[in-house]
Design a protein around this motif. Structure first.
Motif, short mmCIF file in Angstrom:
data_model
loop_
_atom_site.label_atom_id
_atom_site.label_comp_id
_atom_site.label_asym_id
_atom_site.label_seq_id
_atom_site.Cartn_x
_atom_site.Cartn_y
_atom_site.Cartn_z
N GLU A 110 53.86 61.60 53.35
CA GLU A 110 53.37 61.79 54.72
C GLU A 110 52.71 63.16 54.81
O GLU A 110 53.33 64.18 54.54
CB GLU A 110 54.55 61.69 55.69
CG GLU A 110 54.16 61.76 57.15
CD GLU A 110 55.36 61.60 58.07
OE1 GLU A 110 55.18 61.83 59.29
OE2 GLU A 110 56.46 61.26 57.59
N LYS A 111 51.45 63.16 55.21
CA LYS A 111 50.70 64.42 55.26
C LYS A 111 50.99 65.16 56.56
O LYS A 111 50.13 65.31 57.43
CB LYS A 111 49.21 64.15 55.07
CG LYS A 111 48.88 63.64 53.68
CD LYS A 111 47.39 63.45 53.45
CE LYS A 111 47.12 63.00 52.02
NZ LYS A 111 45.67 62.82 51.76
N SER A 112 52.22 65.62 56.65
CA SER A 112 52.68 66.31 57.85
C SER A 112 53.03 67.75 57.53
O SER A 112 53.61 68.04 56.48
CB SER A 112 53.90 65.60 58.44
OG SER A 112 54.41 66.32 59.53
N LYS A 113 52.70 68.65 58.44
CA LYS A 113 52.99 70.07 58.25
C LYS A 113 53.96 70.60 59.31
O LYS A 113 54.05 71.80 59.51
CB LYS A 113 51.69 70.88 58.31
CG LYS A 113 50.75 70.64 57.13
CD LYS A 113 49.54 71.56 57.23
CE LYS A 113 48.61 71.37 56.04
NZ LYS A 113 47.42 72.26 56.14
N THR A 114 54.69 69.72 59.99
CA THR A 114 55.56 70.19 61.05
C THR A 114 56.81 70.85 60.47
O THR A 114 57.13 70.68 59.28
CB THR A 114 55.99 69.05 62.00
OG1 THR A 114 57.07 68.31 61.39
CG2 THR A 114 54.83 68.12 62.29
#
Length: 430
Positions: free
Chosen positions: A208-212
């Motif tokens: 998942e290309k998430s930066k949170t």
């Protein structure tokens, strides 16, 4: 006698030797104060010039940060210290002199610290977070072992997706297609049909290309699965389990929580039962809180979860989500087939979802329909379908994300600090 910092309370008034590293130091004329660490904890060693040989005092004044040593002295009570004790040093044997240690007591940027994660782990706060992580794992095994669960290890390499999503890491398994596991759940259902109540603990992977601050690419999950257990019973297990690990951390990690400056009053209240709110009511609550554009059928993001959690002082279950936004295997509500018997457990203080769980579909024909709707064809899923063919029973399970739970109990802002070597969208080193 050799001992560790964690055990010095047993040696008050006695002379001991500890293998340690120098975390920091300061000197005041004829006294040197050495901040020591040995992996089990942190302690101050006091070196008084008039009480030791000249070469010992010179070494104490000049020893560099993260140099290793055997240090010998008398353990004395020190009420000002969080540990409650310090060492009156008599001898120091230098093992290795560290030169130009990169992480100094000054402020460093996050990227610098992440590049030096292998060294950053030595710091007092990171040490505290890892000890809290360890206590959650220890308490997890205790809770499930004491309640009759069997530990089962599902595979990491799989031939299919657990939740029918595309966020998978693909690899070749000789001449077959394979994926890194995003959940052990399907295999745990098979284990529950053999062993009754089971749990797994292992790594999972989401492409998942998430930066949170809540997301990692590789993270660890605790996944219990229970035969003959329906949705409401599963919720009770979840709240009892979370209550148990919170109270275990409060009891066994007092020093670590103090090191992190954690407000423990907010954790002391975390005891079962937990409040519950339906997805329907959550939508209405969000609209009242100003999220006027949220519509029934949409999934909740981090701001929505935080807003809902603010209305409660304990973790809160959000129940009965629309079937369309949940996984294919979730049991429909008997009176409302458009929603499923599931719940997400949302932690307080903005830490988001820490558990996702549901009752699983146990009817063979309904599961076949779900297969068709989600295009789950091919041999990869045949074995899972057969669990409904041979002695199907009502069963439920859930998954707790370890790193988010560590972040919540530790009070740290980002999950990258809750795992020894985080794997993030832009980070595969060290």
């Amino acid at each position: 006698m050799k001992t560790t910092i964690a055990n010095v309370s047993e040696f008050e008034g006695k002379t001991v030797t500890i293998g340690a590293w120098l975390a920091n130091k300061r000197s005041s004329g004829k006294i040197a104060f050495l901040q020591l660490r040995d992996g089990t904890g942190f302690m101050q060693g006091v070196v008084v010039k008039n009480d030791v040989e000249e070469d010992v005092f010179n070494l104490a004044k000049n020893i560099t940060q993260e140099s290793s040593m055997y240090i010998t002295g008398t353990i004395v009570e020190d009420t000002r210290s969080p540990l409650g004790y310090e060492m009156q040093v008599q001898e120091i044997e230098l093992i290795h002199e560290a030169v130009d240690y990169p992480i100094t007591p000054k402020e460093h940027g996050t990227e610098f610290l992440m590049d030096h994660r292998h060294l950053w782990l030595r710091s007092k706060k990171q040490h505290a977070v890892m000890k809290i992580r360890n206590e959650i794992i220890r308490a997890t095994y205790q809770f499930f072992n004491d309640n009759g669960y069997v530990k089962v290890d599902p595979p990491i390499l799989t031939g299919s997706s657990a939740e029918g999503t595309t966020e998978l890491f693909h690899t070749k398994y000789f001449d077959e297609e394979a994926y890194l596991s995003q959940s052990g759940q399907l295999y745990m259902e098979a284990a529950a049909m053999a062993l009754g109540k089971v749990f797994s603990f292992g790594p999972t992977f989401r492409a998942e290309k998430s930066k949170t601050r809540r997301h990692l690419i590789e993270f660890w999950m605790i996944e219990p699965e229970m035969a003959f257990v329906e949705h409401e019973e599963s919720l009770e297990v979840q709240e009892q389990y979370v209550s148990f690990i919170v109270q275990s951390v409060l009891q066994n990690c007092k020093l670590e929580l103090e090191t992190l400056g954690r407000d423990t009053s907010k954790l002391e209240n975390i005891k079962a039962p937990f409040p519950r709110i339906s997805y329907d009511d959550a939508i209405e609550l969000l609209k009242e809180k100003g999220f006027t554009d949220i519509e029934w059928g949409e999934d909740f993001g981090a701001p929505h979860e935080t807003a809902i959690a603010e209305s409660f002082d304990k973790p809160v279950f959000i129940t009965n989500y629309p079937a369309e936004i949940k996984a294919f295997y979730m049991q429909p509500h008997p009176e409302r087939p458009e929603v499923v018997l599931c719940a997400d457990l949302i932690a307080p203080e903005g830490y988001g979802e820490i558990i996702g769980g549901s009752e699983r579909i146990n009817d063979l024909e309904l599961m076949k329909k779900r297969y068709e709707q989600h295009e789950l064809t091919g041999e990869a899923y045949n074995w899972y379908l057969e669990l409904r063919k041979y002695g199907s029973v009502p069963h439920s399970g859930f998954g707790l994300g370890l790193e988010r739970t560590v972040a919540w109990l530790s009070g740290v802002d980002h999950v990258r600090e809750t795992i020894p070597f985080p794997r993030l969208l832009n980070r595969l080193y060290p």
